[in-house]
Write a protein that holds these residues in place. Structure first.
Motif, mmCIF file in Angstrom:
data_model
loop_
_atom_site.group_PDB
_atom_site.id
_atom_site.type_symbol
_atom_site.label_atom_id
_atom_site.label_comp_id
_atom_site.label_asym_id
_atom_site.label_seq_id
_atom_site.Cartn_x
_atom_site.Cartn_y
_atom_site.Cartn_z
ATOM 1 N N LYS A 5 0.755 -1.144 0.113
ATOM 2 C CA LYS A 5 0.085 0.226 -0.076
ATOM 3 C C LYS A 5 0.933 1.256 0.145
ATOM 4 O O LYS A 5 0.300 2.382 -0.522
ATOM 5 C CB LYS A 5 -0.748 0.028 1.323
ATOM 6 C CG LYS A 5 -2.023 -1.139 1.315
ATOM 7 C CD LYS A 5 -2.823 -1.195 0.011
ATOM 8 C CE LYS A 5 -3.740 -2.310 0.189
ATOM 9 N NZ LYS A 5 -4.904 -2.409 -0.910
ATOM 10 N N ASN A 6 1.973 1.227 0.462
ATOM 11 C CA ASN A 6 3.101 2.044 0.280
ATOM 12 C C ASN A 6 2.614 3.416 0.943
ATOM 13 O O ASN A 6 2.622 4.637 0.331
ATOM 14 C CB ASN A 6 3.643 2.313 -0.911
ATOM 15 C CG ASN A 6 5.025 2.941 -1.228
ATOM 16 O OD1 ASN A 6 5.359 3.786 -0.262
ATOM 17 N ND2 ASN A 6 5.778 2.724 -2.110
ATOM 18 N N ILE A 7 1.921 3.335 2.062
ATOM 19 C CA ILE A 7 1.627 4.488 2.930
ATOM 20 C C ILE A 7 2.764 5.790 3.191
ATOM 21 O O ILE A 7 2.422 6.923 3.311
ATOM 22 C CB ILE A 7 0.977 4.396 4.137
ATOM 23 C CG1 ILE A 7 -0.370 3.453 3.549
ATOM 24 C CG2 ILE A 7 0.519 5.498 5.032
ATOM 25 C CD1 ILE A 7 -1.291 3.870 2.948
ATOM 26 N N ALA A 8 4.023 4.966 3.109
ATOM 27 C CA ALA A 8 5.268 5.969 3.460
ATOM 28 C C ALA A 8 5.301 7.066 2.048
ATOM 29 O O ALA A 8 5.634 8.071 2.379
ATOM 30 C CB ALA A 8 6.454 5.313 3.277
ATOM 31 N N ARG A 9 4.982 6.344 0.998
ATOM 32 C CA ARG A 9 4.962 7.232 -0.138
ATOM 33 C C ARG A 9 3.883 8.566 0.266
ATOM 34 O O ARG A 9 4.064 9.503 -0.187
ATOM 35 C CB ARG A 9 4.588 6.552 -1.395
ATOM 36 C CG ARG A 9 4.330 7.481 -2.595
ATOM 37 C CD ARG A 9 3.959 6.883 -3.894
ATOM 38 N NE ARG A 9 5.276 5.999 -4.446
ATOM 39 C CZ ARG A 9 5.128 4.520 -4.603
ATOM 40 N NH1 ARG A 9 4.008 4.079 -4.856
ATOM 41 N NH2 ARG A 9 6.234 4.004 -4.934
ATOM 42 N N LEU A 10 2.719 8.259 0.664
ATOM 43 C CA LEU A 10 1.757 9.200 1.052
ATOM 44 C C LEU A 10 2.017 10.274 1.887
ATOM 45 O O LEU A 10 1.852 11.359 1.654
ATOM 46 C CB LEU A 10 0.528 8.455 1.419
ATOM 47 C CG LEU A 10 -0.619 9.298 1.672
ATOM 48 C CD1 LEU A 10 -0.960 10.430 0.832
ATOM 49 C CD2 LEU A 10 -1.848 8.616 2.102
ATOM 50 N N ILE A 11 3.028 9.793 3.224
ATOM 51 C CA ILE A 11 3.325 10.535 4.148
ATOM 52 C C ILE A 11 4.286 11.440 3.698
ATOM 53 O O ILE A 11 4.276 12.633 3.944
ATOM 54 C CB ILE A 11 3.740 9.800 5.362
ATOM 55 C CG1 ILE A 11 2.676 8.958 6.011
ATOM 56 C CG2 ILE A 11 4.496 10.551 6.200
ATOM 57 C CD1 ILE A 11 2.933 7.991 6.968
ATOM 58 N N LYS A 12 5.275 11.075 2.685
ATOM 59 C CA LYS A 12 6.385 11.951 2.251
ATOM 60 C C LYS A 12 5.665 12.893 1.130
ATOM 61 O O LYS A 12 6.150 14.146 1.003
ATOM 62 C CB LYS A 12 7.153 10.917 1.432
ATOM 63 C CG LYS A 12 8.058 10.148 2.356
ATOM 64 C CD LYS A 12 8.835 9.286 1.224
ATOM 65 C CE LYS A 12 9.788 8.174 1.996
ATOM 66 N NZ LYS A 12 10.393 7.142 1.348
ATOM 67 N N ALA A 13 4.589 12.535 0.463
ATOM 68 C CA ALA A 13 3.823 13.636 -0.362
ATOM 69 C C ALA A 13 3.307 14.663 0.649
ATOM 70 O O ALA A 13 3.262 15.751 0.040
ATOM 71 C CB ALA A 13 3.189 12.683 -1.377
ATOM 72 N N PHE A 14 2.557 13.961 1.476
ATOM 73 C CA PHE A 14 1.879 15.042 2.339
ATOM 74 C C PHE A 14 2.713 15.859 2.956
ATOM 75 O O PHE A 14 2.533 17.101 3.201
ATOM 76 C CB PHE A 14 1.158 14.141 3.454
ATOM 77 C CG PHE A 14 0.503 15.018 4.392
ATOM 78 C CD1 PHE A 14 -0.736 15.738 3.899
ATOM 79 C CD2 PHE A 14 1.110 15.215 5.797
ATOM 80 C CE1 PHE A 14 -1.108 16.819 5.180
ATOM 81 C CE2 PHE A 14 0.490 16.067 6.726
ATOM 82 C CZ PHE A 14 -0.731 16.630 6.341
ATOM 83 N N ALA A 15 3.924 15.448 3.445
ATOM 84 C CA ALA A 15 4.969 16.358 4.137
ATOM 85 C C ALA A 15 5.216 17.606 3.144
ATOM 86 O O ALA A 15 5.607 18.815 3.507
ATOM 87 C CB ALA A 15 6.406 15.596 4.658
ATOM 88 N N ARG A 16 5.390 17.193 1.776
ATOM 89 C CA ARG A 16 5.872 18.175 0.832
ATOM 90 C C ARG A 16 4.377 19.315 0.641
ATOM 91 O O ARG A 16 4.645 20.528 0.874
ATOM 92 C CB ARG A 16 6.139 17.347 -0.432
ATOM 93 C CG ARG A 16 6.454 18.746 -1.680
ATOM 94 C CD ARG A 16 6.777 18.127 -2.840
ATOM 95 N NE ARG A 16 7.065 19.074 -3.938
ATOM 96 C CZ ARG A 16 7.388 18.919 -5.257
ATOM 97 N NH1 ARG A 16 7.352 17.653 -5.593
ATOM 98 N NH2 ARG A 16 7.427 19.849 -5.930
ATOM 99 N N LEU A 17 3.349 18.541 0.723
ATOM 100 C CA LEU A 17 2.085 19.570 0.628
ATOM 101 C C LEU A 17 2.121 20.502 1.840
ATOM 102 O O LEU A 17 1.901 21.537 1.662
ATOM 103 C CB LEU A 17 0.900 18.732 0.421
ATOM 104 C CG LEU A 17 -0.398 19.499 0.559
ATOM 105 C CD1 LEU A 17 -0.694 20.336 -0.397
ATOM 106 C CD2 LEU A 17 -1.568 18.480 0.660
ATOM 107 N N ARG A 18 2.185 19.753 2.994
ATOM 108 C CA ARG A 18 2.227 20.633 4.128
ATOM 109 C C ARG A 18 3.049 21.769 4.259
ATOM 110 O O ARG A 18 3.203 22.799 4.899
ATOM 111 C CB ARG A 18 2.367 19.586 5.443
ATOM 112 C CG ARG A 18 2.337 20.394 6.859
ATOM 113 C CD ARG A 18 0.760 20.649 7.023
ATOM 114 N NE ARG A 18 0.701 21.247 8.365
ATOM 115 C CZ ARG A 18 0.908 22.840 8.392
ATOM 116 N NH1 ARG A 18 1.500 23.279 7.364
ATOM 117 N NH2 ARG A 18 0.637 23.301 9.515
ATOM 118 N N SER A 19 4.223 21.678 3.444
ATOM 119 C CA SER A 19 5.317 22.602 3.821
ATOM 120 C C SER A 19 5.015 23.679 2.957
ATOM 121 O O SER A 19 5.564 24.988 3.135
ATOM 122 C CB SER A 19 6.624 21.956 2.970
ATOM 123 O OG SER A 19 6.590 21.956 1.596
ATOM 124 N N VAL A 20 3.808 23.823 2.166
ATOM 125 C CA VAL A 20 3.700 24.966 1.432
ATOM 126 C C VAL A 20 2.140 25.364 1.699
ATOM 127 O O VAL A 20 1.594 26.618 1.291
ATOM 128 C CB VAL A 20 3.557 24.702 -0.377
ATOM 129 C CG1 VAL A 20 5.049 24.429 -0.464
ATOM 130 C CG2 VAL A 20 2.863 23.749 -0.536
#
Length: 368
Positions: free
Chosen positions: A196-211
């Motif tokens: 399910k690669n939820i790690a990929r989602l968390i990393k993507a979310f961290a980038r979104l959250r930075s902006v």
């Protein structure tokens, strides 16, 4: 009926079984076996469902290690129909050779070891235990249908495609108006497993959250939860990520999301994605299984290869394109209403359970 699962913890095949059993009620009598003796999904079955879990002594470490003991179970129970689900229960096809009872095998998809390619030994075993044994096979995606025909070389008349079906509200849920500075609520529903690669989602979310302001809800439990929580903390978004753990009714959380995200390495026809679209929710997803085809006329640009950088960029783009969400939501709701609604699925699966596939006799329901 005897249903053989690798696990009866809640996942796609188990959720579908629960939906079918609840809808069809006492028409069928079910015994459920699980290779890990876990039966958590049973708590979602209605009291009217006539079912019982059956614990097993399972030997680990060999694809045919349990053949003799499982064959004894078949001879003892003498079910009208054996339903085996996915590679994790393929030993039941071996146990039923030569045939003790009529059987249908169901393929929903693959684990991480077959996300990129088919393993030759498994291809040969499927070809022998399903094809040469003349077992009807139900597949839940067009991609699986192609694999079953071209790679496993199963006869076309024994491969049956049944699309997943979900409840479709008569009206889409009203979209939350995002005022300036409001946090976008991104969410997903998935077992916390590697594919399910939820790690990929968390990393993507961290980038979104930075902006921009955002929060993430991850609905589902699994062995990777502690590891994923640590990842969120290390990326500085731990306070913005909610892990709900296992929920018996994940739809109650699903309806609160602004945007549904699917980050898997392998899928076929993901039920959670269809449920989000049925509610009228924009989605962003990796291009796995039938997902690109599902979104082709809804939001074709909202898919990307299962790659961390590509997914992070896509999530950011979709989150910032909220002026398009309404159109995507309307088209998604319309598609699920016309193609993936539950009544059509129920009718097809009722026929399967009643033994009406080619090569399976009509099952007597007098024992129900």
């Amino acid at each position: 009926m005897l249903h053989a699962f690798s696990t009866f913890q809640l996942g796609g095949p188990q959720a579908r079984f629960v939906e079918l059993a609840n809808a069809l009620g006492p028409m069928f009598r079910h015994t459920v076996v699980a290779m890990d003796n876990r039966f958590d999904a049973g708590e979602r079955l209605h009291p009217s469902v006539n079912w019982a879990p059956m614990t097993l002594k399972v030997i680990k470490g060999g694809a045919l290690a349990n053949r003799a003991s499982f064959r004894q179970v078949l001879r003892s129970l003498q079910p009208d129909l054996l339903m085996s689900y996915n590679w994790g229960a393929i030993e039941w096809a071996a146990a039923n050779l030569p045939q003790v009872c009529h059987q249908v095998h169901v393929e929903d998809g693959f684990g991480p070891e077959e996300a990129a390619r088919q393993l030759p030994r498994r291809v040969w075993m499927r070809r022998a235990l399903l094809g040469w044994a003349r077992v009807p096979v139900v597949v839940i995606s067009r991609q699986l249908e192609r694999i079953a025909l071209q790679e496993w070389r199963l006869p076309e008349h024994r491969v049956h495609f049944i699309a997943n079906g979900v409840n479709v509200p008569a009206r889409m849920r009203p979209q939350r108006e995002l005022v300036a500075g409001a946090a976008i609520h991104v969410g997903t529903v998935a077992g916390l497993r590697s594919e399910k690669n939820i790690a990929r989602l968390i990393k993507a979310f961290a980038r979104l959250r930075s902006v921009q302001p955002a929060r993430l809800t991850i609905v589902g439990g699994g062995l990777l939860q502690a590891e994923l929580q640590q990842l969120a903390q290390s990326l500085g978004v731990g306070d913005d990520v909610e892990f709900t753990g296992y929920l018996s009714n994940p739809g109650e959380k699903l309806k609160d999301f602004d945007l549904f995200a699917l980050s898997s390495d392998t899928e076929q026809q993901p039920i959670a994605l269809l449920e989000a679209m049925a509610m009228g929710m924009p989605v962003v997803a990796t291009a796995v299984g039938d997902v690109p085809a599902i979104l082709a006329d809804v939001s074709p640009d909202n898919v990307c290869p299962p790659d961390d950088a590509a997914f992070a960029q896509l999530l950011l783009q979709v989150a910032q394109a909220n002026s398009k969400w309404s159109a995507w939501s309307s088209r998604g709701h319309a598609l699920v209403s016309s193609t993936y609604a539950k009544p059509a699925m129920l009718a097809q699966w009722q026929a399967v359970w009643a033994g009406q596939l080619a090569g399976v006799r009509a099952t007597s329901l007098s024992h129900a």
